[in-house]
Design an enzyme around this catalytic site. Structure first.
Site, PDB file in Angstrom:
ATOM      1  N   HIS A  71      27.271  -3.483  35.512  1.00  0.00           N
ATOM      2  CA  HIS A  71      26.539  -3.864  34.289  1.00  0.00           C
ATOM      3  C   HIS A  71      25.051  -3.536  34.382  1.00  0.00           C
ATOM      4  CE1 HIS A  71      30.272  -5.925  33.640  1.00  0.00           C
ATOM      5  NE2 HIS A  71      29.914  -6.139  32.400  1.00  0.00           N
ATOM      6  N   GLU A  91      24.844  -4.960  21.851  1.00  0.00           N
ATOM      7  CA  GLU A  91      24.831  -6.360  22.291  1.00  0.00           C
ATOM      8  C   GLU A  91      23.417  -6.831  22.603  1.00  0.00           C
ATOM      9  OE1 GLU A  91      29.269  -5.672  24.082  1.00  0.00           O
ATOM     10  OE2 GLU A  91      27.562  -5.657  25.448  1.00  0.00           O
ATOM     11  N   PHE A 123      22.447 -10.224  37.028  1.00  0.00           N
ATOM     12  CA  PHE A 123      22.747 -11.351  36.144  1.00  0.00           C
ATOM     13  C   PHE A 123      23.504 -10.824  34.921  1.00  0.00           C
ATOM     14  CE2 PHE A 123      21.389 -13.822  32.372  1.00  0.00           C
ATOM     15  CZ  PHE A 123      21.815 -15.088  32.749  1.00  0.00           C
ATOM     16  N   VAL A 124      24.695 -11.372  34.672  1.00  0.00           N
ATOM     17  CA  VAL A 124      25.482 -10.936  33.506  1.00  0.00           C
ATOM     18  C   VAL A 124      25.757 -12.141  32.607  1.00  0.00           C
ATOM     19  CG1 VAL A 124      27.685  -9.971  32.716  1.00  0.00           C
ATOM     20  CG2 VAL A 124      26.549  -8.979  34.710  1.00  0.00           C
ATOM     21  N   ALA A 127      25.695 -11.227  25.800  1.00  0.00           N
ATOM     22  CA  ALA A 127      24.484 -11.180  24.977  1.00  0.00           C
ATOM     23  C   ALA A 127      24.779 -11.484  23.508  1.00  0.00           C
ATOM     24  CB  ALA A 127      23.814  -9.812  25.113  1.00  0.00           C
TER      25      ALA A 127
HETATM   26  N1  LIG Z   1      23.549  -7.764  32.385  1.00  0.00           N
HETATM   27  C1  LIG Z   1      24.320  -8.065  31.316  1.00  0.00           C
HETATM   28  O1  LIG Z   1      24.638  -9.212  31.033  1.00  0.00           O
HETATM   29  N2  LIG Z   1      24.704  -7.025  30.568  1.00  0.00           N
HETATM   30  C2  LIG Z   1      25.440  -7.163  29.419  1.00  0.00           C
HETATM   31  N3  LIG Z   1      25.731  -8.322  28.703  1.00  0.00           N
HETATM   32  C3  LIG Z   1      26.205  -7.939  27.512  1.00  0.00           C
HETATM   33  O2  LIG Z   1      26.565  -8.687  26.602  1.00  0.00           O
HETATM   34  N4  LIG Z   1      26.211  -6.576  27.427  1.00  0.00           N
HETATM   35  C4  LIG Z   1      25.729  -6.054  28.575  1.00  0.00           C
HETATM   36  O3  LIG Z   1      25.550  -4.893  28.876  1.00  0.00           O
END
Ligand SMILES: NC(=O)N[C@H]1NC(=O)NC1=O
Length: 180
Positions: A71, A91, A123-124, A127
């Site tokens: 990510h 996002e 950190f994920v 979004a």
């Molecule tokens: N780092 C991270 O959370 N990345 C993500 N979250 C999201 O909703 N889309 C992403 O690329």
């Protein structure tokens, strides 16, 4: 016409097509789509999501951490250089991350950096279910967790991202079970 595909169309796909359409519902992790293809037919999009979630849960800790490493950072270098996948760009835009003051961006970058140094993965967070304020708060709170808790929390967020991406593709009202 919703423009979305039905689950019956999904169930008829050869695996090459399935992977090209669902290969990024988990960011940069087409293995996830490739692994569940053989579980067709899916009765609906929820069952397809369940199959992908189960595959993620079955991975050892190193695999889960690997999925997180695929990510991009939120509001990070890739976002700045317009190098995000179109899913991720959409996002991050919806969370207001392209609409931050320089100070907010700096704070987020510093916390992201601290997080990566502590855990060894980024950190994920989903979004589309959070705004920039909640994301900043989440970063601060989650920096208090231990590494294994964070890998599991991160994967739970990956599943939420995956669900919303699947719903952008497949009509949730389509089902192989006939209506009564
Ligand atoms: N780092 C991270 O959370 N990345 C993500 N979250 C999201 O909703 N889309 C992403 O690329």
């Amino acid at each position: 016409m919703s423009g979305l595909m039905s689950i019956s169309e999904v169930n008829r796909m050869p695996y090459e097509q399935f992977i090209s359409i669902f290969g990024n519902v988990v960011e940069h992790c087409s293995l996830c789509a490739a692994a569940v293809w053989c579980q067709r037919p899916f009765s609906d999009v929820s069952q397809l999501h369940e199959a992908m979630s189960t595959f993620l849960d079955q991975q050892p800790l190193a695999g889960k951490e690997g999925v997180l490493r695929l990510h991009p950072d939120l509001a990070g270098k890739l976002a700045q250089s317009r190098g995000l996948t179109s899913d991720s760009a959409k996002e991050q835009t919806s969370a207001g991350l392209f609409d931050m003051t320089e100070k907010e961006r700096q704070t987020m970058n510093n916390l992201n950096q601290e997080y990566k140094e502590k855990y060894g993965f980024p950190f994920v967070i989903c979004a589309r279910e959070n705004k920039k304020e909640a994301i900043l708060k989440g970063l601060e709170t989650r920096l208090k967790n231990n590494s294994e808790e964070e890998a599991l929390t991160g994967v739970a967020e990956v599943k939420k991202i995956c669900r919303l991406r699947l719903l952008d593709i497949v009509d949730p009202s389509s089902s192989t079970k006939s209506a009564l």
